[in-house]
Design an enzyme around this catalytic site. Structure first.
Site, PDB file in Angstrom:
ATOM      1  N   ASP A   1      -3.197  -8.054  -6.970  1.00  0.00           N
ATOM      2  CA  ASP A   1      -4.573  -8.422  -7.316  1.00  0.00           C
ATOM      3  C   ASP A   1      -4.773  -8.167  -8.800  1.00  0.00           C
ATOM      4  O   ASP A   1      -5.451  -7.227  -9.210  1.00  0.00           O
ATOM      5  CB  ASP A   1      -5.554  -7.615  -6.470  1.00  0.00           C
ATOM      6  CG  ASP A   1      -5.393  -7.915  -4.990  1.00  0.00           C
ATOM      7  OD1 ASP A   1      -5.800  -8.995  -4.564  1.00  0.00           O
ATOM      8  OD2 ASP A   1      -4.806  -7.076  -4.281  1.00  0.00           O
TER       9      ASP A   1
ATOM     10  N   GLY B   1      -2.499  -2.278  -6.819  1.00  0.00           N
ATOM     11  CA  GLY B   1      -1.353  -3.164  -6.924  1.00  0.00           C
ATOM     12  C   GLY B   1      -1.582  -4.272  -7.943  1.00  0.00           C
ATOM     13  O   GLY B   1      -2.702  -4.733  -8.139  1.00  0.00           O
ATOM     14  N   GLN B   2      -0.489  -4.709  -8.558  1.00  0.00           N
ATOM     15  CA  GLN B   2      -0.555  -5.812  -9.534  1.00  0.00           C
ATOM     16  C   GLN B   2      -0.787  -7.144  -8.829  1.00  0.00           C
ATOM     17  O   GLN B   2      -1.035  -8.141  -9.484  1.00  0.00           O
ATOM     18  CB  GLN B   2       0.775  -5.904 -10.305  1.00  0.00           C
ATOM     19  CG  GLN B   2       1.147  -4.667 -11.091  1.00  0.00           C
ATOM     20  CD  GLN B   2       0.709  -4.712 -12.542  1.00  0.00           C
ATOM     21  OE1 GLN B   2      -0.137  -5.521 -12.927  1.00  0.00           O
ATOM     22  NE2 GLN B   2       1.272  -3.827 -13.350  1.00  0.00           N
TER      23      GLN B   2
ATOM     24  N   HIS C   1       0.831  -1.216   0.000  1.00  0.00           N
ATOM     25  CA  HIS C   1       0.000   0.000   0.000  1.00  0.00           C
ATOM     26  C   HIS C   1       0.860   1.258   0.000  1.00  0.00           C
ATOM     27  O   HIS C   1       0.557   2.233  -0.686  1.00  0.00           O
ATOM     28  CB  HIS C   1      -0.898   0.035   1.246  1.00  0.00           C
ATOM     29  CG  HIS C   1      -1.824  -1.120   1.374  1.00  0.00           C
ATOM     30  ND1 HIS C   1      -1.641  -2.118   2.292  1.00  0.00           N
ATOM     31  CD2 HIS C   1      -2.960  -1.439   0.708  1.00  0.00           C
ATOM     32  CE1 HIS C   1      -2.625  -3.005   2.198  1.00  0.00           C
ATOM     33  NE2 HIS C   1      -3.443  -2.611   1.233  1.00  0.00           N
TER      34      HIS C   1
END
Lengths: 281, 281
Positions: free
Chosen positions: B150, B147-148, B37
Site C-alpha cells: 500500500d 507494508g510497501q 503482515h
C-alpha cells in the site's frame, strides 16, 4: 525566560523533564498575553511541575480577510509576563517551523464547528484543530489549558481529544474580565476610546439574557431576542450572532433541558469580539 | 495470545511496559493476516521489546459501494499467527469503541491523496489517516510498521506523522509475494481459480515496466503505455490506474529525475488489486 523556536528543542526539553518524572502543563496562546492568559499559566503552574507556553499566531486559523497581519505581537512583554507568572519554557516558532512548504495534512471537525463562530469563520476551526493537534504532539503535555472565553474552541478541542484518543487532559478556565466587565482579549487593543465603551454591550446584553434565564424563561427565542434587542441599542455594535446551544454538542436547542451555552459575537466598529456564559438548567 | 478490546486496556498495558523502559512496536492491520503482515510483526519484534498488533476493519476507510461487509475476518487464526510471529498484544476493538455515536473529528490530507487510489476511493485516505492517527495515540508506540504494497498509504502516513509532529517512527517493509509473484493481500481470497491466474498480470506488467526503466527508458508515457498494454492482454483485467509518480509527493512526474513510484490498480473480475515498485533514477 527560556525561549526556544524549534520543535526539536521543545521535545528535548520536555523529554528530559519527563525522565525526571515531572508533569507538564501546556498553555497554547497567540501571544500578546493578558490577564486571561496569565490565569491559565498560573493554573498550569499550580497543577504541573513544568509549564510550557506556546506563542504562535497561526496563519492557518485566519481567513483571507481577517486580521493575521495586524494581530498584536510583543514577545518581550510576553516573556516577562510568562516569567512572572510561573512558566518554564516559551515555544515561539516561526510559521515555516510549523508548516513546511509542502505541508498538506489537517485535522478538522464537522457538527461542532458549523454554528457560532464557525459560520462566519469557515476555515478557522480547521486551523485551530490542526495547530493544537500539532502543539499537543510537540509538547507531550499531561494537561493543556484554555479559556472559556473561546467557548466553541474549548468544546472543539475537548471533542478532538476525545475522538482522536489524544492522551492529554483539557482544562477549561473561567473568563477573566476588565473591571467594567469587558472580557479580556488581545483584540481589545484594536478599540478606540468610544468603541471601548461600546464594547461593554457584549457583557451587558449577556447579563440581560442571564437574568431572563434566572427568572425562569425557557423559550430560546425569547432569550435570544432579549440579548439581540439589548445589543441593538448600541449604535457602534453590529451583531454577527446571538445563539443558545447545547454546551457540549454546540447544536441549537429547541427546548432547554441540559446545560446551555449562550454566546454572542459582535462587531464593534471593525473589531469582532466574542463573549458567552453557560447556564445549568 | 493476549487480546483486548478497549482503548483503556491498551493504554494501561503500554504504560506499564513504558514504565519498565520497554520499547513498543505497533502493527496496524485489518486482520485476516497473511505472510505480509507476519513480516511486519517479525520486523517489529526484532526492533522493539513489545509488539502490539491492532486488528480493526475500519468502516471509515470504505466507500459506500466497497467491500466493508464481505471483508474476510478470522480472529482465531489471526491470534495464532500473532502468537507464533512474536506479538505480545492484540487490540481488536469493535467499531463503537473507536467511533462514538457523535464522533465528528477527522484527519485528512490534500495533494498526496488526490491521485492513484485516492481518485477512485475518495473517502479512503481520510478514513486511513483518522484511524491510524487514533491508533498511534492509543498505542503510544515508538515505531509503527506498514507494508510497501500500500505504497500510497505508506507515503500518506509518513506525511501525516511529519506534518502533525507525531512522535513515532514509520517503518516501511517490502512487499511479500506468493511464489508465482502475486502480492499477498487479504483480498486475494475473493479470487476464484481463473481470476487467481489472471491476477498475475499485475506483477507481470510491472516487471515489463521495470525492464523498460532498466533499459534506460525515461519517457513516462512510454512506461505507462508498456504496462497498460501488458495488462490489456488479460481479458479478466480492467485497469483502474497505471501511474508513475514522485515517490515522496506522489505527484505526477513529467521527467524522471528522482525516485519514482510505479503503481497499478486493476480489477480482476470484481476484486480490486494493487501492486507497485519504486525505481531510483
Amino acid at each position: 525566560m527560556n525561549i526556544v523556536n524549534t520543535v526539536d528543542e521543545v521535545r528535548q526539553r520536555v523529554k528530559a523533564w519527563k525522565k525526571e518524572g515531572l508533569s507538564i502543563g501546556l498553555v497554547p496562546t497567540m501571544g500578546y498575553l493578558h490577564e486571561g492568559h496569565q490565569s491559565l499559566i498560573r493554573r498550569a503552574a499550580e497543577e504541573n511541575d513544568r509549564v510550557v507556553v506556546s506563542i504562535f499566531v497561526n496563519p492557518m486559523q485566519f481567513g483571507p480577510t481577517e486580521d493575521l497581519e495586524s494581530y498584536p505581537r510583543d514577545l518581550e512583554r510576553d516573556a516577562a509576563l510568562c516569567e512572572k507568572t510561573g512558566a518554564h519554557l516559551i515555544f515561539q516558532p516561526e510559521a515555516d517551523e510549523m508548516y513546511m512548504p509542502d505541508f498538506c495534512s489537517f485535522v478538522d471537525m464537522s457538527i461542532l464547528t458549523e454554528g457560532l463562530c464557525g459560520k462566519s469563520r469557515p476555515v478557522h476551526f480547521r486551523g485551530v484543530c490542526t495547530v493544537v493537534n500539532k502543539l499537543f504532539n510537540i509538547a507531550g503535555a499531561d494537561r493543556a489549558y484554555f479559556g472559556q472565553k473561546d467557548a466553541q474552541q474549548l468544546a472543539v478541542i475537548r471533542r478532538m481529544v476525545r475522538d482522536l484518543n489524544m492522551d492529554i487532559e483539557i482544562v477549561g478556565c473561567p473568563i477573566i474580565r476588565e473591571e467594567d466587565g469587558l472580557a479580556k482579549s488581545s483584540r481589545n487593543t484594536y478599540l478606540d476610546a468610544e468603541e471601548r465603551k461600546a464594547a461593554l454591550i457584549l457583557n451587558r446584553s449577556l447579563s440581560i439574557g442571564k437574568k431572563l434565564l434566572e427568572n425562569g424563561e425557557r423559550d430560546v427565542k425569547k432569550v435570544i431576542a432579549g440579548i439581540t434587542e439589548a445589543i441593538n441599542t448600541e449604535p457602534l455594535a453590529k451583531i454577527d450572532y446571538v445563539d443558545v446551544v447545547d454546551a457540549i454538542s454546540l447544536q441549537k436547542v429547541g427546548r432547554m433541558e441540559k446545560t446551555v451555552l449562550i454566546a454572542v459575537a459582535v462587531y464593534i466598529g471593525k473589531t469582532r469580539l466574542i463573549d458567552n456564559f453557560s447556564f445549568e438548567i
